[in-house]
Design a protein around this motif. Structure first.
Motif, PDB file in Angstrom:
ATOM      1  N   TYR A 392      42.680  43.518  50.081  1.00  0.00           N
ATOM      2  CA  TYR A 392      41.847  43.027  49.280  1.00  0.00           C
ATOM      3  C   TYR A 392      40.952  41.835  50.166  1.00  0.00           C
ATOM      4  CZ  TYR A 392      39.948  39.720  45.759  1.00  0.00           C
ATOM      5  OH  TYR A 392      39.281  38.880  45.005  1.00  0.00           O
ATOM      6  N   LEU A 396      36.740  42.326  50.710  1.00  0.00           N
ATOM      7  CA  LEU A 396      35.819  41.128  50.393  1.00  0.00           C
ATOM      8  C   LEU A 396      34.763  40.782  51.544  1.00  0.00           C
ATOM      9  CD1 LEU A 396      37.792  38.189  48.628  1.00  0.00           C
ATOM     10  CD2 LEU A 396      36.159  39.647  47.592  1.00  0.00           C
ATOM     11  N   GLU A 399      32.461  43.334  51.723  1.00  0.00           N
ATOM     12  CA  GLU A 399      31.198  43.112  50.433  1.00  0.00           C
ATOM     13  C   GLU A 399      30.392  42.026  50.661  1.00  0.00           C
ATOM     14  OE1 GLU A 399      31.319  42.284  45.829  1.00  0.00           O
ATOM     15  OE2 GLU A 399      33.398  42.603  46.739  1.00  0.00           O
ATOM     16  N   HIS A 408      29.347  48.128  51.093  1.00  0.00           N
ATOM     17  CA  HIS A 408      30.000  48.296  49.668  1.00  0.00           C
ATOM     18  C   HIS A 408      30.829  49.595  49.757  1.00  0.00           C
ATOM     19  CE1 HIS A 408      27.516  45.196  48.118  1.00  0.00           C
ATOM     20  NE2 HIS A 408      26.413  45.622  48.288  1.00  0.00           N
ATOM     21  N   TYR A 415      39.399  48.022  48.271  1.00  0.00           N
ATOM     22  CA  TYR A 415      39.704  47.594  47.022  1.00  0.00           C
ATOM     23  C   TYR A 415      40.695  48.807  46.631  1.00  0.00           C
ATOM     24  CZ  TYR A 415      36.225  43.788  46.929  1.00  0.00           C
ATOM     25  OH  TYR A 415      35.669  42.588  46.875  1.00  0.00           O
ATOM     26  N   TYR A 428      39.993  44.476  39.524  1.00  0.00           N
ATOM     27  CA  TYR A 428      38.855  43.682  38.791  1.00  0.00           C
ATOM     28  C   TYR A 428      37.336  43.976  39.600  1.00  0.00           C
ATOM     29  CZ  TYR A 428      35.717  40.133  37.283  1.00  0.00           C
ATOM     30  OH  TYR A 428      34.722  39.125  36.979  1.00  0.00           O
ATOM     31  N   ASN A 429      37.585  43.788  40.922  1.00  0.00           N
ATOM     32  CA  ASN A 429      36.300  43.914  41.826  1.00  0.00           C
ATOM     33  C   ASN A 429      35.824  45.083  41.903  1.00  0.00           C
ATOM     34  OD1 ASN A 429      36.726  41.209  42.186  1.00  0.00           O
ATOM     35  ND2 ASN A 429      36.648  41.281  44.300  1.00  0.00           N
ATOM     36  N   PHE A 432      34.133  46.177  38.903  1.00  0.00           N
ATOM     37  CA  PHE A 432      32.746  46.140  39.039  1.00  0.00           C
ATOM     38  C   PHE A 432      31.773  46.869  39.724  1.00  0.00           C
ATOM     39  CE2 PHE A 432      33.196  41.748  37.196  1.00  0.00           C
ATOM     40  CZ  PHE A 432      32.048  41.580  36.366  1.00  0.00           C
ATOM     41  N   TRP A 451      39.586  47.724  34.777  1.00  0.00           N
ATOM     42  CA  TRP A 451      39.771  46.380  34.299  1.00  0.00           C
ATOM     43  C   TRP A 451      40.841  46.270  33.228  1.00  0.00           C
ATOM     44  CZ3 TRP A 451      33.799  46.216  33.186  1.00  0.00           C
ATOM     45  CH2 TRP A 451      32.939  45.533  34.123  1.00  0.00           C
TER      46      TRP A 451
END
Length: 478
Positions: A392, A396, A399, A408, A415, A428-429, A432, A451
């Motif tokens: 995770y 980040l 990202e 990305h 992710y 969650y990320n 998105f 989600w």
């Protein structure tokens, strides 16, 4: 009055007149009497124990070439005074007269490098002379030399031969080692049945290593039907003799209720015994017990002390857990520099959690100089081992372009790895990313799916995002 030639055969109860006779004979130069008086003073049999007098009487007999005095005085120097150089000289004299005990002892001096430069080849030469006479200890020692290739060409088959010779004389350590070779298929055909048979012979003589290994076989169902209770029984036998590995395994059995009634308290008792002998895993598990208050009163200070002992032996989980205590200030003063030090020790050994936590410290500049590049380096190592938080955090980093070029696509990749393990923040990320088409094709249905998985775990951000998505796209509810 006759005097037995072997000191071990001399009666422990002698009359005053017999002692007086020995002293007179010794005074007149009787080497045998001098030797026996030396023995009596050394052992404290009949006469008060007095090493100085023992040395003096042995020396008088040695001066006359008495072989048993040469050997015994060597033993007194080696084990009573730690003077291996003098022991070596005396045993060489006794060996020159063909004393088998001296050959055996010289082998130990050369093998251990005591009083002489270590030389396994010379040790083998001495032990060969004794082994051919049927000495089981020498046969065992030669087996070990051939098994390890110390001073002789490595040969598992020769090792097995020597172990077999000593086993035939019911020597438990050799029976155990021969069983081990059958278990491993070294020098003999791999045969679990034979391994069990030799382990059992040694175990019946209460040889703890054999009892422990039988416990392992029953634990794993190798060569015997799998039986946790039988395993625990053998661990118990070895543990009661002070064998630390067995004490640890028995503790684990009690902790988990495998083959014995579950009891954290009894588990702690056995962990204590093994930990006192320096068993790193026992020290670590005992620390866990104190940290969590399982089987003992909760005590973070005691936990830290035990983690430290195991950490000093290089045990990575203990180094990591000690780092956690320093990070939280539990049981030790809060100190993120020390936390980083212990995380690093464990991380270098491949501990994924330590690598992940060390990455966090570098990312935030806590306990170490801030370095996003270093953070990514440690996240990567942990992520490759499946550490979900590292996956995770690495996502980040990609990202946000911190420590690595922004990507990305790479962010979505990591992710996904964390999301596949059910990690709600990653779900969650990643949701998105799919909703916005960042690094992955735009897919609202996939976003809703991710989600929902996070929302079902109580993630409030995911619940809010999902509610908003459903309002905009009611058809996604189905």
């Amino acid at each position: 009055m006759g005097i037995e030639r072997e000191a071990g055969m001399l009666r422990k109860s002698l009359s005053a007149s017999e002692i007086s006779f020995l002293e007179q004979e010794a005074e007149s130069g009787n080497a045998e009497a001098q030797f026996h008086l030396g023995f009596l003073y050394e052992k404290g049999h009949v006469l008060p124990q007095d090493y100085a007098k023992a040395e003096a009487f042995y020396q008088k007999a040695v001066d006359q070439g008495h072989v048993n005095a040469q050997y015994n005085l060597g033993v007194l120097y080696a084990h009573g005074m730690g003077n291996y150089v003098k022991a070596l000289a005396l045993w060489e004299k006794a060996a020159a007269q063909g004393d088998l005990k001296a050959f055996s002892s010289l082998g130990f001096l050369y093998a251990n490098g005591q009083g002489v430069s270590q030389n396994y080849g010379k040790a083998a030469e001495f032990w060969e002379k004794v082994a051919e006479k049927g000495d089981v200890q020498a046969q065992l020692n030669l087996g070990l030399l051939y098994e390890n290739g110390d001073g002789v060409p490595q040969s598992y088959s020769k090792a097995a031969d020597f172990y077999q010779k000593a086993s035939d004389q019911a020597y438990a350590p050799a029976q155990f080692n021969l069983g081990r070779l059958y278990h491993e298929g070294k020098g003999v055909p791999q045969n679990e049945t034979d391994a069990v048979a030799f382990y059992e012979r040694a175990a019946r003589q209460n040889y703890p290593q054999a009892q422990y290994h039988l416990g392992l076989l029953y634990d794993n169902g190798e060569g015997v039907p799998q039986s946790a209770s039988q395993a625990a029984e053998y661990y118990q036998k070895a543990a009661e003799q002070g064998y630390a590995k067995a004490q640890y395994n028995l503790a684990i059995a009690y902790d988990n209720g495998d083959g014995v009634p579950q009891s954290h308290a009894i588990a702690v008792e056995w962990l204590e015994k093994a930990a006192q002998q320096g068993h790193a895993l026992a020290q670590h598990n005992l620390a866990l017990s104190y940290e969590n208050g399982e089987g003992v009163l909760q005590n973070s200070e005691k936990a830290a002390e035990l983690y430290q002992k195991a950490a000093n032996q290089g045990y990575a989980p203990a180094q990591y857990n000690l780092g956690l205590l320093y990070a939280k200030g539990e049981g030790v003063p809060q100190n993120e520099v020390k936390a980083a030090e212990f995380y690093l020790l464990a991380a270098r050994q491949g501990d994924a959690e330590a690598q992940s936590n060390l990455g966090l410290l570098y990312e935030n500049g806590r306990g170490v100089p801030q370095s996003h590049e270093k953070a990514v380096e440690w996240y990567q190592k942990a992520a490759e081992q499946g550490d979900v938080e590292a996956q995770y955090n690495l996502a980040l980093s990609y990202e946000n372009g911190e420590g690595v070029p922004q990507s990305h696509e790479k962010a979505a990749e990591f992710y996904q790895l964390a999301a596949d393990q059910g990690y709600a923040p990653a779900q969650y990320n990643l949701g998105f990313a799919y909703q916005n088409g960042d690094g992955v094709p735009q897919d609202s249905e996939k976003a809703a799916e991710l989600w929902k998985e996070a929302a079902d775990q109580g993630d409030e951000d995911a619940q809010a995002a999902l509610s908003e998505l459903y309002m905009a796209h009611p058809e996604l509810r189905d």
